[in-house]
Motif scaffolding. Structure first.
Motif, PDB file in Angstrom:
ATOM      1  N   ASP A  21       0.843  -1.129   0.031  1.00 36.03           N
ATOM      2  CA  ASP A  21       0.011   0.028  -0.093  1.00 36.03           C
ATOM      3  C   ASP A  21       0.872   1.344  -0.033  1.00 36.03           C
ATOM      4  O   ASP A  21       0.633   2.197  -0.861  1.00 36.03           O
ATOM      5  CB  ASP A  21      -0.993   0.021   1.250  1.00 36.03           C
ATOM      6  CG  ASP A  21      -2.200  -1.022   0.879  1.00 36.03           C
ATOM      7  OD1 ASP A  21      -2.225  -1.462  -0.031  1.00 36.03           O
ATOM      8  OD2 ASP A  21      -2.765  -1.463   2.144  1.00 36.03           O
ATOM      9  N   SER A  22       1.900   1.342   0.658  1.00 43.21           N
ATOM     10  CA  SER A  22       2.774   2.397   0.849  1.00 43.21           C
ATOM     11  C   SER A  22       3.434   2.815  -0.503  1.00 43.21           C
ATOM     12  O   SER A  22       3.529   3.831  -1.018  1.00 43.21           O
ATOM     13  CB  SER A  22       3.641   2.364   1.986  1.00 43.21           C
ATOM     14  OG  SER A  22       4.635   1.420   1.816  1.00 43.21           O
ATOM     15  N   ILE A  23       3.769   1.523  -1.060  1.00 45.04           N
ATOM     16  CA  ILE A  23       4.521   1.768  -2.430  1.00 45.04           C
ATOM     17  C   ILE A  23       3.512   2.327  -3.518  1.00 45.04           C
ATOM     18  O   ILE A  23       4.019   3.106  -4.220  1.00 45.04           O
ATOM     19  CB  ILE A  23       5.113   0.616  -3.017  1.00 45.04           C
ATOM     20  CG1 ILE A  23       6.270   0.006  -2.009  1.00 45.04           C
ATOM     21  CG2 ILE A  23       5.601   0.326  -4.599  1.00 45.04           C
ATOM     22  CD1 ILE A  23       6.652  -1.471  -2.056  1.00 45.04           C
ATOM     23  N   GLU A  24       2.403   1.670  -3.503  1.00 47.18           N
ATOM     24  CA  GLU A  24       1.451   2.310  -4.425  1.00 47.18           C
ATOM     25  C   GLU A  24       0.879   3.658  -4.143  1.00 47.18           C
ATOM     26  O   GLU A  24       0.781   4.503  -5.115  1.00 47.18           O
ATOM     27  CB  GLU A  24       0.061   1.445  -4.359  1.00 47.18           C
ATOM     28  CG  GLU A  24      -0.878   1.546  -5.221  1.00 47.18           C
ATOM     29  CD  GLU A  24      -2.235   0.514  -5.514  1.00 47.18           C
ATOM     30  OE1 GLU A  24      -3.185   0.696  -5.978  1.00 47.18           O
ATOM     31  OE2 GLU A  24      -1.962  -0.350  -4.525  1.00 47.18           O
ATOM     32  N   ARG A  25       0.923   4.083  -2.796  1.00 49.79           N
ATOM     33  CA  ARG A  25       0.306   5.643  -2.924  1.00 49.79           C
ATOM     34  C   ARG A  25       1.521   6.478  -3.151  1.00 49.79           C
ATOM     35  O   ARG A  25       1.039   7.434  -3.536  1.00 49.79           O
ATOM     36  CB  ARG A  25       0.161   5.657  -1.225  1.00 49.79           C
ATOM     37  CG  ARG A  25      -1.214   5.116  -0.811  1.00 49.79           C
ATOM     38  CD  ARG A  25      -1.647   5.276   0.641  1.00 49.79           C
ATOM     39  NE  ARG A  25      -1.776   6.711   0.882  1.00 49.79           N
ATOM     40  CZ  ARG A  25      -2.765   7.361   0.861  1.00 49.79           C
ATOM     41  NH1 ARG A  25      -3.961   6.872  -0.065  1.00 49.79           N
ATOM     42  NH2 ARG A  25      -2.926   8.789   1.081  1.00 49.79           N
ATOM     43  N   LEU A  26       2.720   6.271  -2.723  1.00 52.29           N
ATOM     44  CA  LEU A  26       3.835   6.981  -3.176  1.00 52.29           C
ATOM     45  C   LEU A  26       3.886   7.167  -4.625  1.00 52.29           C
ATOM     46  O   LEU A  26       4.262   8.204  -4.972  1.00 52.29           O
ATOM     47  CB  LEU A  26       5.054   6.544  -2.510  1.00 52.29           C
ATOM     48  CG  LEU A  26       6.344   7.199  -2.510  1.00 52.29           C
ATOM     49  CD1 LEU A  26       5.987   8.427  -1.693  1.00 52.29           C
ATOM     50  CD2 LEU A  26       7.804   6.594  -2.312  1.00 52.29           C
TER      51      LEU A  26
END
Length: 262
Positions: A103-108
């Motif tokens: 999730d953090s990768i996708e949001r960034l």
């Protein structure tokens, strides 16, 4: 007198975006302010209207949400008053690749690259038809520095630089100016939002100084503006080395060092 074009600024509720908003309002530009925090946008908009007598529209949007991105795209396509896009919205990265989640990768990536690209692509055809317009993309000097251990963030910012340079090649003949602005550490809320204690960081640049320097580059029509770079020739040397590397590519055959036994 020709009326100054309106400026759409993403990530406008604080930091670099809010400072850009103030500086363009001082110059007499109407504004469209985009960010998630509507209350902060409304407070900023009210102050800018009162202080500078410009029109300020508030457009709340979460640029990691495709529906919200589409709303901003529509505004850029349809509002002929907007002649400048400041692609500022972005997030930092806390920890290296081992600390990231899907999730953090996708949001960034969604915020730092996908939304920025979509907004530039949305406004470019209208600017090209008009024969004028400016797109400013906020990157980072971290895009040069894999040694910093912020691999995903740095990769998104390297993308921003490449995209800006590529768009400049494609669009300059159409009368469109594209600027990449590459800050280093700047005193904004981006650190706290990433869970990083900025009080432990030394030599952060004041956000006003950063934006003022970026606007000097904007007025000079620089393709790449790096406010913290004190020896401009370093960039010239890097870009010259890149072009020299391209001249040495011979794609029909592998280089001699790759032939023969190990």
């Amino acid at each position: 007198m020709t009326q100054a074009s309106a400026v759409l600024i993403t990530g406008a509720s604080s930091g670099i975006g809010a400072t850009y908003a103030e500086r363009f309002a001082q110059r007499g530009h109407d504004l469209v302010l985009v960010a998630r925090d509507q209350a902060r946008l409304e407070t900023l908009a009210a102050r800018l209207r009162a202080d500078f007598k410009v029109a300020v529209d508030v457009l709340p949007a979460d640029l990691t949400n495709p529906t919200d991105v589409a709303t901003v795209e529509a505004r850029l396509r349809d509002d002929a008053r907007i002649g400048i896009l400041i692609n500022n919205a972005g997030a930092a990265q806390s920890g290296g690749i081992l600390q990231q989640t899907p999730d953090s990768i996708e949001r960034l990536i969604a915020l730092n690259t996908t939304s920025l690209t979509r907004l530039a692509a949305a406004v470019a055809p209208r600017f090209a038809e008009a024969g004028t317009g400016a797109i400013v993309n906020i990157g980072s000097a971290v895009g040069f520095a894999p040694e910093f251990g912020m691999s995903i963030y740095g990769a998104t910012k390297a993308y921003v630089l490449f995209l800006s340079q590529g768009l400049g090649v494609e669009l300059s003949a159409k009368g469109i100016y594209v600027q990449a602005v590459l800050p280093a550490g700047t005193r904004t809320e981006i650190w706290e939002r990433a869970g990083i204690d900025s009080s432990t960081m030394t030599d952060l640049m004041d956000v006003g100084e950063l934006v003022d320097a970026a606007l000097v580059g904007f007025d000079r029509r620089e393709a790449v503006t790096i406010p913290p770079l004190h020896v401009a020739e370093r960039w010239d040397a890097l870009d010259g080395a890149r072009q020299g590397l391209l001249s040495d590519l011979r794609q029909a055959h592998a280089a001699e060092r790759y032939h023969g036994a190990k």
